[in-house]
Design a protein around this motif. Structure first.
Motif, mmCIF file in Angstrom:
data_model
loop_
_atom_site.group_PDB
_atom_site.id
_atom_site.type_symbol
_atom_site.label_atom_id
_atom_site.label_comp_id
_atom_site.label_asym_id
_atom_site.label_seq_id
_atom_site.Cartn_x
_atom_site.Cartn_y
_atom_site.Cartn_z
ATOM 1 N N LEU A 165 0.859 -1.129 0.016
ATOM 2 C CA LEU A 165 -0.024 -0.042 -0.212
ATOM 3 C C LEU A 165 0.932 1.077 0.157
ATOM 4 C CD1 LEU A 165 -2.674 -1.051 2.743
ATOM 5 C CD2 LEU A 165 -3.260 -0.954 0.208
ATOM 6 N N PRO A 166 0.488 2.307 -0.621
ATOM 7 C CA PRO A 166 1.046 3.731 -0.580
ATOM 8 C C PRO A 166 1.494 3.861 0.790
ATOM 9 C CG PRO A 166 -1.127 4.063 -1.305
ATOM 10 C CD PRO A 166 -0.784 2.561 -1.089
ATOM 11 N N ARG A 167 2.630 4.711 1.300
ATOM 12 C CA ARG A 167 2.919 5.219 2.414
ATOM 13 C C ARG A 167 2.271 6.682 2.394
ATOM 14 N NH1 ARG A 167 8.451 3.538 4.794
ATOM 15 N NH2 ARG A 167 8.305 1.344 4.156
ATOM 16 N N ALA A 168 1.929 7.098 3.923
ATOM 17 C CA ALA A 168 1.253 8.259 3.969
ATOM 18 C C ALA A 168 2.160 9.379 3.883
ATOM 19 C CB ALA A 168 0.772 8.542 5.521
ATOM 20 N N PHE A 169 3.542 9.278 3.895
ATOM 21 C CA PHE A 169 4.596 10.289 3.838
ATOM 22 C C PHE A 169 5.703 9.934 2.974
ATOM 23 C CE2 PHE A 169 2.638 11.046 8.002
ATOM 24 C CZ PHE A 169 2.344 12.349 8.039
ATOM 25 N N ALA A 170 6.204 10.687 2.352
ATOM 26 C CA ALA A 170 7.385 10.349 1.371
ATOM 27 C C ALA A 170 8.277 11.450 1.409
ATOM 28 C CB ALA A 170 6.938 10.011 -0.072
ATOM 29 N N ASN A 171 9.781 11.161 1.086
ATOM 30 C CA ASN A 171 10.708 12.157 1.226
ATOM 31 C C ASN A 171 10.878 12.180 -0.435
ATOM 32 O OD1 ASN A 171 13.101 13.606 0.941
ATOM 33 N ND2 ASN A 171 13.643 13.138 3.155
ATOM 34 N N LEU A 172 10.795 13.327 -0.859
ATOM 35 C CA LEU A 172 10.911 13.299 -2.314
ATOM 36 C C LEU A 172 12.432 13.330 -3.077
ATOM 37 C CD1 LEU A 172 8.168 16.057 -3.294
ATOM 38 C CD2 LEU A 172 8.126 13.498 -3.373
ATOM 39 N N ARG A 173 13.141 13.413 -1.737
ATOM 40 C CA ARG A 173 14.586 13.516 -2.213
ATOM 41 C C ARG A 173 15.047 12.211 -2.266
ATOM 42 N NH1 ARG A 173 16.557 18.962 1.129
ATOM 43 N NH2 ARG A 173 15.748 20.127 -0.392
ATOM 44 N N GLY A 174 14.309 11.020 -1.773
ATOM 45 C CA GLY A 174 14.576 9.690 -1.769
ATOM 46 C C GLY A 174 15.314 9.243 -0.526
ATOM 47 N N ARG A 175 15.059 10.182 0.604
ATOM 48 C CA ARG A 175 15.717 9.664 1.928
ATOM 49 C C ARG A 175 14.707 9.106 2.538
ATOM 50 N NH1 ARG A 175 18.223 15.618 2.640
ATOM 51 N NH2 ARG A 175 19.844 15.711 0.932
ATOM 52 N N THR A 176 15.142 8.428 3.826
ATOM 53 C CA THR A 176 14.035 7.935 4.593
ATOM 54 C C THR A 176 13.443 9.178 5.522
ATOM 55 O OG1 THR A 176 15.492 6.164 5.056
ATOM 56 C CG2 THR A 176 13.746 6.407 6.625
ATOM 57 N N PRO A 177 11.926 9.060 5.584
ATOM 58 C CA PRO A 177 11.064 10.028 5.958
ATOM 59 C C PRO A 177 11.865 10.453 7.468
ATOM 60 C CG PRO A 177 9.900 8.715 5.087
ATOM 61 C CD PRO A 177 11.176 8.094 4.913
ATOM 62 N N LYS A 178 11.757 11.621 8.023
ATOM 63 C CA LYS A 178 12.328 12.005 9.401
ATOM 64 C C LYS A 178 11.468 11.415 10.503
ATOM 65 C CE LYS A 178 15.304 15.655 8.260
ATOM 66 N NZ LYS A 178 16.301 15.048 7.993
ATOM 67 N N ALA A 179 11.815 11.422 11.757
ATOM 68 C CA ALA A 179 11.117 10.906 12.784
ATOM 69 C C ALA A 179 9.490 11.169 12.933
ATOM 70 C CB ALA A 179 11.487 11.134 14.057
ATOM 71 N N ALA A 180 9.377 12.326 12.661
ATOM 72 C CA ALA A 180 7.756 12.755 12.775
ATOM 73 C C ALA A 180 6.846 11.938 11.550
ATOM 74 C CB ALA A 180 7.474 14.186 12.732
ATOM 75 N N ASN A 181 7.615 11.913 10.432
ATOM 76 C CA ASN A 181 6.984 11.224 9.322
ATOM 77 C C ASN A 181 7.248 9.780 9.164
ATOM 78 O OD1 ASN A 181 5.952 13.699 8.886
ATOM 79 N ND2 ASN A 181 7.497 14.312 7.497
ATOM 80 N N SER A 182 8.000 9.189 9.934
ATOM 81 C CA SER A 182 8.123 7.729 9.754
ATOM 82 C C SER A 182 7.241 6.884 10.180
ATOM 83 C CB SER A 182 9.650 7.428 10.519
ATOM 84 O OG SER A 182 9.474 7.652 11.964
ATOM 85 N N ASN A 183 6.132 7.262 10.556
ATOM 86 C CA ASN A 183 5.010 6.303 11.124
ATOM 87 C C ASN A 183 4.613 5.493 9.758
ATOM 88 O OD1 ASN A 183 2.800 5.033 12.181
ATOM 89 N ND2 ASN A 183 1.890 6.942 12.706
ATOM 90 N N LEU A 184 4.802 4.156 10.077
ATOM 91 C CA LEU A 184 4.521 3.213 8.906
ATOM 92 C C LEU A 184 3.019 2.980 8.714
ATOM 93 C CD1 LEU A 184 7.381 0.895 9.118
ATOM 94 C CD2 LEU A 184 7.044 2.964 7.599
ATOM 95 N N GLU A 185 1.994 3.630 9.474
ATOM 96 C CA GLU A 185 0.610 3.372 9.582
ATOM 97 C C GLU A 185 0.121 4.105 8.346
ATOM 98 O OE1 GLU A 185 -1.340 3.630 13.151
ATOM 99 O OE2 GLU A 185 -0.471 1.919 14.014
ATOM 100 N N GLN A 186 -0.947 3.664 7.820
ATOM 101 C CA GLN A 186 -1.768 4.244 6.756
ATOM 102 C C GLN A 186 -2.860 4.443 7.016
ATOM 103 O OE1 GLN A 186 -0.490 5.876 3.852
ATOM 104 N NE2 GLN A 186 -2.807 6.472 3.829
ATOM 105 N N CYS A 187 -3.699 5.590 7.261
ATOM 106 C CA CYS A 187 -5.045 5.507 7.255
ATOM 107 C C CYS A 187 -5.727 4.936 5.950
ATOM 108 C CB CYS A 187 -5.314 6.956 7.332
ATOM 109 S SG CYS A 187 -7.188 7.318 7.321
ATOM 110 N N THR A 188 -6.761 4.089 6.377
ATOM 111 C CA THR A 188 -7.210 3.217 5.196
ATOM 112 C C THR A 188 -8.162 4.242 4.161
ATOM 113 O OG1 THR A 188 -9.153 2.600 6.513
ATOM 114 C CG2 THR A 188 -7.427 1.006 6.074
ATOM 115 N N ALA A 189 -8.610 5.424 4.692
ATOM 116 C CA ALA A 189 -9.366 6.355 3.864
ATOM 117 C C ALA A 189 -8.452 7.010 3.031
ATOM 118 C CB ALA A 189 -10.101 7.196 4.839
ATOM 119 N N GLY A 190 -7.122 7.243 3.489
ATOM 120 C CA GLY A 190 -6.239 7.781 2.500
ATOM 121 C C GLY A 190 -5.971 6.998 1.239
ATOM 122 N N VAL A 191 -6.109 5.686 1.492
ATOM 123 C CA VAL A 191 -5.789 4.667 0.329
ATOM 124 C C VAL A 191 -7.123 4.735 -0.526
ATOM 125 C CG1 VAL A 191 -5.765 2.211 -0.270
ATOM 126 C CG2 VAL A 191 -4.162 3.258 1.511
ATOM 127 N N GLY A 192 -8.126 4.612 -0.059
ATOM 128 C CA GLY A 192 -9.417 5.068 -0.661
ATOM 129 C C GLY A 192 -9.840 6.300 -1.720
#
Length: 79
Positions: free
Chosen positions: A7-34
């Motif tokens: 599934l797509p992630r909620a946050f992405a770093n457009l520079r190709g790096r791993t998202p920072k701590a605040a954005n590194s949550n790997l949970e995705q809201c199911t409504a966001g996918v829909g």
């Protein structure tokens, strides 16, 4: 055509790096996918490129495959 692997992630770093701590949550809201289906479907229609809608449909089908035996989808999923 292959199936979706994740599934797509909620946050992405457009520079190709791993998202920072605040954005590194790997949970995705199911409504966001829909909601991707609405947004990417419109983008496909405006550009004439079906790949956007196809990717959103693939993610939606993957989300639906994760439903419970009661045909319920959780509030969030670990992606």
């Amino acid at each position: 055509a292959g199936g979706c692997g994740a599934l797509p992630r909620a946050f992405a770093n457009l520079r190709g790096r791993t998202p920072k701590a605040a954005n590194s949550n790997l949970e995705q809201c199911t409504a966001g996918v829909g909601t991707l289906l609405l947004e990417m479907g419109m983008l496909s229609r405006l550009t004439g490129d079906p790949r956007f809608e196809e990717a959103a449909l693939c993610a939606l089908r993957l989300l639906w495959s994760k439903r419970s035996k009661l045909d319920l989808v959780g509030n969030t999923l670990d992606v």
